[in-house]
Design an enzyme around this catalytic site. Structure first.
Site, PDB file in Angstrom:
ATOM      1  N   GLU A 322       2.869   4.319 -39.118  1.00  0.00           N
ATOM      2  CA  GLU A 322       4.208   3.753 -39.261  1.00  0.00           C
ATOM      3  C   GLU A 322       4.898   4.284 -40.512  1.00  0.00           C
ATOM      4  O   GLU A 322       6.071   4.674 -40.469  1.00  0.00           O
ATOM      5  CB  GLU A 322       4.141   2.225 -39.322  1.00  0.00           C
ATOM      6  CG  GLU A 322       5.499   1.550 -39.459  1.00  0.00           C
ATOM      7  CD  GLU A 322       6.411   1.841 -38.290  1.00  0.00           C
ATOM      8  OE1 GLU A 322       7.462   2.478 -38.515  1.00  0.00           O
ATOM      9  OE2 GLU A 322       6.085   1.448 -37.169  1.00  0.00           O
ATOM     10  N   ASP A 326       8.375   6.597 -40.710  1.00  0.00           N
ATOM     11  CA  ASP A 326       9.571   6.153 -41.420  1.00  0.00           C
ATOM     12  C   ASP A 326       9.997   7.156 -42.485  1.00  0.00           C
ATOM     13  O   ASP A 326      11.171   7.539 -42.572  1.00  0.00           O
ATOM     14  CB  ASP A 326       9.320   4.795 -42.052  1.00  0.00           C
ATOM     15  CG  ASP A 326       9.074   3.690 -41.032  1.00  0.00           C
ATOM     16  OD1 ASP A 326       9.353   3.920 -39.844  1.00  0.00           O
ATOM     17  OD2 ASP A 326       8.600   2.615 -41.425  1.00  0.00           O
ATOM     18  N   SER A 529      10.810   1.367 -33.992  1.00  0.00           N
ATOM     19  CA  SER A 529      10.432   1.677 -35.365  1.00  0.00           C
ATOM     20  C   SER A 529      10.764   3.119 -35.717  1.00  0.00           C
ATOM     21  O   SER A 529      10.748   3.491 -36.882  1.00  0.00           O
ATOM     22  CB  SER A 529       8.942   1.428 -35.591  1.00  0.00           C
ATOM     23  OG  SER A 529       8.168   2.241 -34.746  1.00  0.00           O
TER      24      SER A 529
END
Length: 835
Positions: A322, A326, A529
């Site tokens: 994750e 990002d 996400s």
């Protein structure tokens, strides 16, 4: 159902399902306003939160031991004024637009009083608990103490549980309470339940990152050195093709990022804060940047990525990817920006402390998160009662400071409670927190089928278990003023005027994912996400344009985004209006939230056109430009309260401004609530008259729309109250918004909390019936009450009964005040099939 059958059912064990009158089975908050309970002597105690609902498979294994940590969230002074200020500084056309609160200004203006803070600290220390830290804004108090001391201080019981996966954790197994002198100062207590931990919204569809072919030195070296726009190296391009995904370069071109980067508006001078609860590998970030911008640029960009630990930070390692996703998304789309990566432990306390740290630091105009404390609002309300209220205050603080918080809207379509499941989960229509928060920009998902400029896109929906863009209406929050603006096509809040999600969308389909470098290899990834950091990077690019620097930045983006969308020409230039598909992942409510013209709860306003084809004006331009046309205002309505019987016969006088242009009427339409335009007459630039349409009791926003598309903003002064009180006093029947819990045994005795409004009209205790049978009311305020469910009886009216073999009776919950009972809702049939 006949009475004979009802008597037969009464002899057998069965469940009574409680359906609220407006939003069935939704839980807006698990923090009930409980009655003071007499302790052993003095003082009286007041319940702060019920015991948390623990996940399936959790097993109690013993008494809690050792030390317990947690966070107390205090109430701000005058929260209504804080919310009003946060909206005013964010709304184009407001006199306070972009007059942000200075860093650290909340404590003096709206924070808890020194006396309140002292009372909470003194209470903890007097009970043998250590106060570890108090946040600079005074909103959070971190504490730690022995199990016995913490249990005694919060009048609860703590136990140790075995969690699926082998982990052990402590959680409270009874409600949390505080002395009546301290309880009103507190919004919630976070961290006593250590069973539920935060989760990211990340999906992989391609080859495992750890086995994907790594980039070679020659591949990285072949990338353009010092390129101003991202250019994929061969390794990234090959993986994108193999896994049917897109390179960051392709999506940057599709969303109109390249012209800004070439002009120098690449995020330079801006900071993007990334909310993470896991570590990342810096070597992955350097390899990614070298692939897309060349080795020389990558070396410089590496110095702009900073790790900011909170509560000790996260352990070392690659995490689940994750954080890499990002960071790399922001790096590709805003290569000139500084990236602050905040890392906290993966606990409820770490979660809320990290939010508070990012917002208190106030160094980033743009903040992105893909983490949540639960799959949906109702789950968080039952596993971490009070958490969402604490979040809301922090996000209001961020907006007041001019910060945009972007949050992934979830990957389970219209049923966020079903995250991680292959089947729908009650309440079937649900949204994710924090994306549903009023002062957060919720980012949904699209599937890019052709990365042209503009791209060909549809609502992301890969079917059951494979993911769909989160969206729907909130059970927790009313629609904010900027979303009630009727000038945005499709923005029609559902009954009760609930917050709608998402606000915007971007590429999220994991089967057409974006390239990332993770754990030493290349792969593609998706989910909302991925969409949230893309939007964060593009807002940083916009903030770095000369116009935005001069205007003081975008600030909290939502009011500006909806203001742009209210002007047809600006909307067309700034957004890709996605009109194909829906986000009903499980097929339970096919087409419930379908993509369509204008705003929709599948893709929000759409995906960004940061610039148009050939670098034409797009979203980046309009975000920081004054409105192209003076926006009308509504300052008063006379009369402001009318009886329901007056529809079609009462003339309303609306006063405001900008009803004329060059001395001629400039009003295209006037609407009352969500109904069709109503006949009107423009008297002069500041006055018009309109005939009130036939309306049921409730509150309705009166909006004025000009020929150019500009629409007046909702406000208390522009709200018409329709009452069934013939004297026109503004009183009305109650409105029931939600009931918790949503079921109980036929023997009765379950205590339910009912949420809504108008419960205590005329100062009377309301009456409650469940299936037409009277329930015992324990306590009531105008917006919340608790009642004891009566036993199932022959007189109980079942609203639906679709499967006799299960002996389930779905019964209406109705609340009555001096003006009558709340309305009944439509109850959907139960789902059936394999568990």
């Amino acid at each position: 159902m006949g009475s004979d059958r009802r008597h037969t059912m009464a002899r057998r064990a069965r469940w009574v399902a409680l359906l609220a009158a407006v939003l069935s089975c939704m839980t807006p908050s698990a923090v009930a306003a409980a009655r003071p309970v007499a302790g052993r002597g003095s003082p009286a105690w007041q319940t702060i939160a019920p015991a948390p609902a623990l996940p399936f498979g959790t097993r109690q294994v013993g008494q809690a031991r050792g030390q317990v940590s947690g966070v107390i969230g205090l109430r701000p002074r005058n929260p209504a004024l804080l919310a009003r200020f946060a909206t005013a500084v964010s709304t184009p056309g407001s006199p306070d637009y972009h007059r942000y609160m200075a860093r650290g200004g909340l404590r003096a203006a709206w924070g808890p009083t020194p006396a309140a803070l002292h009372a909470v600290e003194h209470y903890l220390t007097s009970r043998g608990i250590t106060v570890r830290a108090v946040s600079r804004d005074g909103l959070l108090v971190d504490f730690r103490g022995p199990v016995a001391a913490v249990a005694s201080a919060f009048r609860t019981r703590l136990a140790t549980f075995a969690v699926l996966g082998g982990r052990e954790a402590t959680a409270n197994i009874s409600p949390v309470a505080l002395p009546a002198a301290v309880a009103p100062l507190v919004q919630g207590v976070v961290g006593l339940d250590g069973v539920v931990t935060p989760v990211p919204a990340l999906l992989h569809a391609g080859t495992s990152a750890r086995t994907a072919r790594p980039a070679t030195a020659s591949a990285a070296a072949s990338a353009a050195t010092g390129a101003s726009v991202p250019t994929a190296c061969p390794a990234a391009g090959a993986v994108a093709r193999q896994q049917t995904g897109w390179t960051d370069a392709q999506l940057a071109g599709a969303y109109g990022v390249d012209p800004l980067l070439r002009s120098g508006a690449n995020g330079a001078g801006q900071t993007v804060a990334l909310f993470e609860l896991e570590p990342y590998l810096p070597a992955d970030i350097r390899a990614f940047d070298a692939c897309y911008f060349g080795a020389t640029a990558a070396a410089s960009m590496a110095s702009a990525v900073h790790t900011v630990p909170v509560d000790g930070g996260s352990p070392a390692g690659p995490g689940v990817g994750e954080a890499e996703l990002d960071i790399e998304n922001v790096s590709a789309f805003a290569p000139g920006a500084t990236i602050d990566v905040y890392e906290a432990p993966m606990t409820a306390g770490g979660y809320i402390d990290e939010w508070n740290t990012i917002i208190q630091n106030d160094t980033a105009a743009t903040i992105s998160t893909s983490w949540s404390m639960g799959a949906c609002e109702s789950q968080i309300a039952t596993t971490d009662p009070g958490l969402q209220q604490i979040e809301n205050t922090l996000f209001e603080e961020a907006a007041a400071q001019g910060q945009t918080v972007l949050a992934a809207a979830g990957d389970s379509g219209s049923d966020s409670c079903a995250a991680g499941s292959n089947a729908p989960v009650a309440p079937y229509l649900s949204v994710s927190d924090p994306a549903s928060q009023p002062y957060v920009t919720g980012v949904g998902g699209t599937s890019v089928t052709n990365a042209t400029n503009p791209p060909a896109e549809q609502a992301w929906n890969d079917g059951a278990g494979a993911g769909a863009g989160g969206g729907g209406f909130s059970a927790m929050w009313p629609a904010p003023a900027w979303q009630l603006d009727r000038g945005v096509p499709g923005a029609l809040p559902p009954p009760g005027g609930r917050r709608e999600v998402p606000d915007v969308s971007a590429s999220a389909d994991e089967y057409r994912g974006i390239t990332i470098r993770y754990a030493g290899g290349w792969t593609t990834a998706g989910g909302t996400s991925s969409a949230a950091p893309l939007w964060a990077a593009m807002l940083a690019d916009a903030d770095s344009t000369p116009a935005c620097r001069l205007a003081g930045g975008v600030g909290f983006a939502n009011p500006a985004l909806y203001s742009i969308a209210s002007v047809p020409a600006e909307y067309a230039a700034s957004f890709n209006d996605v009109t194909v598909g829906n986000n009903d992942e499980y097929g339970a409510n096919q087409g419930q939230f379908a993509a369509g013209r204008g705003y929709d709860m599948a893709t929000g306003l759409g995906s960004p056109r940061l610039t148009g084809p050939g670098g034409a004006r797009g979203l980046a331009y309009y975000l920081c430009q004054p409105p192209s046309t003076a926006r009308p205002t509504v300052s008063s309505i006379t009369p402001q309260v009318i009886p329901a019987s007056g529809g079609g016969s009462v003339t309303l006088t609306v006063t405001g401004s900008h009803f004329e242009a060059a001395g001629a009427p400039d009003v295209a339409g006037v609407t009352v609530g969500t109904g069709p335009p109503t006949p009107f007459t423009v008297v002069n630039d500041s006055t018009l008259t309109v005939t009130a349409p036939a309306l049921t009791p409730g509150d309705y926003d009166v909006t004025v729309t000009l020929v150019g598309g500009q629409t007046s903003a909702p406000s208390a002064a522009a709200r018409l109250a329709v009452t069934n009180d013939p004297n026109g006093n503004g009183a009305s029947v109650p409105v029931v918004a939600a009931v918790s819990p949503s079921g109980g045994n036929e023997a009765g005795g379950t205590v339910v909390h009912v949420y809504g409004s108008g419960f205590t009209a005329l100062g009377q205790v309301p009456a409650v019936t469940i299936g037409g049978v009277a329930a015992t009311v324990l306590s009531a305020t105008d917006t919340e009450l608790s009642a004891v469910v009566p036993p199932f009886a022959p007189a109980t009216a079942c609203a639906t009964h679709t499967d006799p073999s299960t002996d389930v009776c779905q019964a209406q919950v109705q609340v009555s005040n001096g003006y009558g009972p709340s309305s009944e809702s439509t109850i959907l049939p139960e789902l059936s099939g394999p568990l």
